[in-house]
Design an enzyme around this catalytic site. Sequence first.
Site, PDB file in Angstrom:
ATOM      1  N   GLU A  22      63.433   4.412  31.139  1.00  0.00           N
ATOM      2  CA  GLU A  22      62.225   4.238  31.543  1.00  0.00           C
ATOM      3  C   GLU A  22      61.624   5.407  32.030  1.00  0.00           C
ATOM      4  O   GLU A  22      62.098   6.325  32.678  1.00  0.00           O
ATOM      5  CB  GLU A  22      62.276   3.046  32.681  1.00  0.00           C
ATOM      6  CG  GLU A  22      62.945   1.674  32.437  1.00  0.00           C
ATOM      7  CD  GLU A  22      62.930   0.879  33.732  1.00  0.00           C
ATOM      8  OE1 GLU A  22      62.358   1.143  34.903  1.00  0.00           O
ATOM      9  OE2 GLU A  22      63.373  -0.288  33.511  1.00  0.00           O
ATOM     10  N   HIS A  75      58.556  -2.692  33.805  1.00  0.00           N
ATOM     11  CA  HIS A  75      59.262  -2.722  35.261  1.00  0.00           C
ATOM     12  C   HIS A  75      58.295  -3.219  36.382  1.00  0.00           C
ATOM     13  O   HIS A  75      58.196  -2.258  37.379  1.00  0.00           O
ATOM     14  CB  HIS A  75      60.069  -1.485  35.581  1.00  0.00           C
ATOM     15  CG  HIS A  75      60.832  -1.608  36.511  1.00  0.00           C
ATOM     16  ND1 HIS A  75      62.237  -0.787  36.513  1.00  0.00           N
ATOM     17  CD2 HIS A  75      61.034  -2.540  37.561  1.00  0.00           C
ATOM     18  CE1 HIS A  75      63.081  -1.202  37.364  1.00  0.00           C
ATOM     19  NE2 HIS A  75      62.631  -2.121  37.987  1.00  0.00           N
ATOM     20  N   ARG A 121      68.916  -5.300  35.881  1.00  0.00           N
ATOM     21  CA  ARG A 121      68.740  -3.866  35.513  1.00  0.00           C
ATOM     22  C   ARG A 121      68.819  -3.773  34.162  1.00  0.00           C
ATOM     23  O   ARG A 121      69.377  -4.441  33.204  1.00  0.00           O
ATOM     24  CB  ARG A 121      70.085  -3.303  36.303  1.00  0.00           C
ATOM     25  CG  ARG A 121      70.200  -3.611  37.762  1.00  0.00           C
ATOM     26  CD  ARG A 121      69.534  -2.557  38.702  1.00  0.00           C
ATOM     27  NE  ARG A 121      68.581  -1.896  38.065  1.00  0.00           N
ATOM     28  CZ  ARG A 121      67.446  -2.009  38.682  1.00  0.00           C
ATOM     29  NH1 ARG A 121      67.074  -2.935  39.263  1.00  0.00           N
ATOM     30  NH2 ARG A 121      66.217  -1.022  38.327  1.00  0.00           N
TER      31      ARG A 121
END
Length: 331
Positions: free
Chosen positions: A273, A292, A244
């Site tokens: 993000e 990601h 994470r």
Amino acid sequence: MKVMTPKVSPSIYIRYNLPEVYLKQFKEICPNIVVEPWNFDEPEPEVTVDLSECEILLTLGMRDNLNILKKAKNVKWVHSISAGLDAMLTKEVKNSDIIITNAKGCTSVPIAEHTIALISAFARDIPTMVKKQRAQEWCKMLPVRTLAGSTVGIIGYGEIGYEIAKRCKGLEMKVIGCRRNPDKKNKKHEPADVVVGMDQVDEVLAKSDYVVVALPSTKDTIHFMNKERFSKMKKDSYLINVGRGNTVAEKDLVDFLRNGKIAGAGLDVFEVEPLPKDHPFWYMDNVIVSPHNAYNSSNHSERVMKLILENLTRFYKGIPLLNVVDKKLGY
């Protein structure tokens, strides 16, 4: 896609685009379904149907804080199509009787493969090769490493860590797993050379050529990797984060990378993000920015949907669900 059934209130409410092939399979289990997608990078949409009889909610736990439950008082089970539950586990949800499940395990293999790609890229100095290619420079004598015999420390040694360890052992690397319960055995075969508790994390950092962070997001893991822990790493070691984004203190990491206190970082997740365009990571030669995407694979949807369909069947048969999240622990 927006799919409604004749009934006013659905039994299942879905907040993402569900491919038609899977919608048909869902309806074979429960025909009373409404799909109102919440598209990525868009504000939360308004609910247009009555959710008073809704029992099941399928959504993305990384961004959905479940305010929708105020309109859906009878929800018994919420499934997150992501493994991450950053937004979902509010105080109200934790204290409720609602069952939370997630996509844990569906992404372990592709994340492990992605991790190996990042480790290998640094070992063979691929970032420099790409830079030299763009400058049309023929540079043969790049500093490279042999993976065999090097050490990888996996911080957060769960299902993802297990898959990473299997692949690292295939490359003849030494693997140290580090997790909260080091004595817990999930598999018959343990690929790690040794598994230790989180109380030994500093020793793991000091021994590792590659530090892989695969931690969940909990109150105990926010900025777990900070300047104190970076200072324990070897100067020529690399950090890989596939867990994470908020488990790494990015400002501290930037300082250590700029000052050559660690060799580099391969990052798939970030505190914000998409990564802001002015973030230093974009411009650092010793950083690989991965958007990601480590979880992604050609059969990602198939894996996720297979799990949900299995759990839907279990729910209506009264059988315990798979991947039930410990709401207090956060994973």
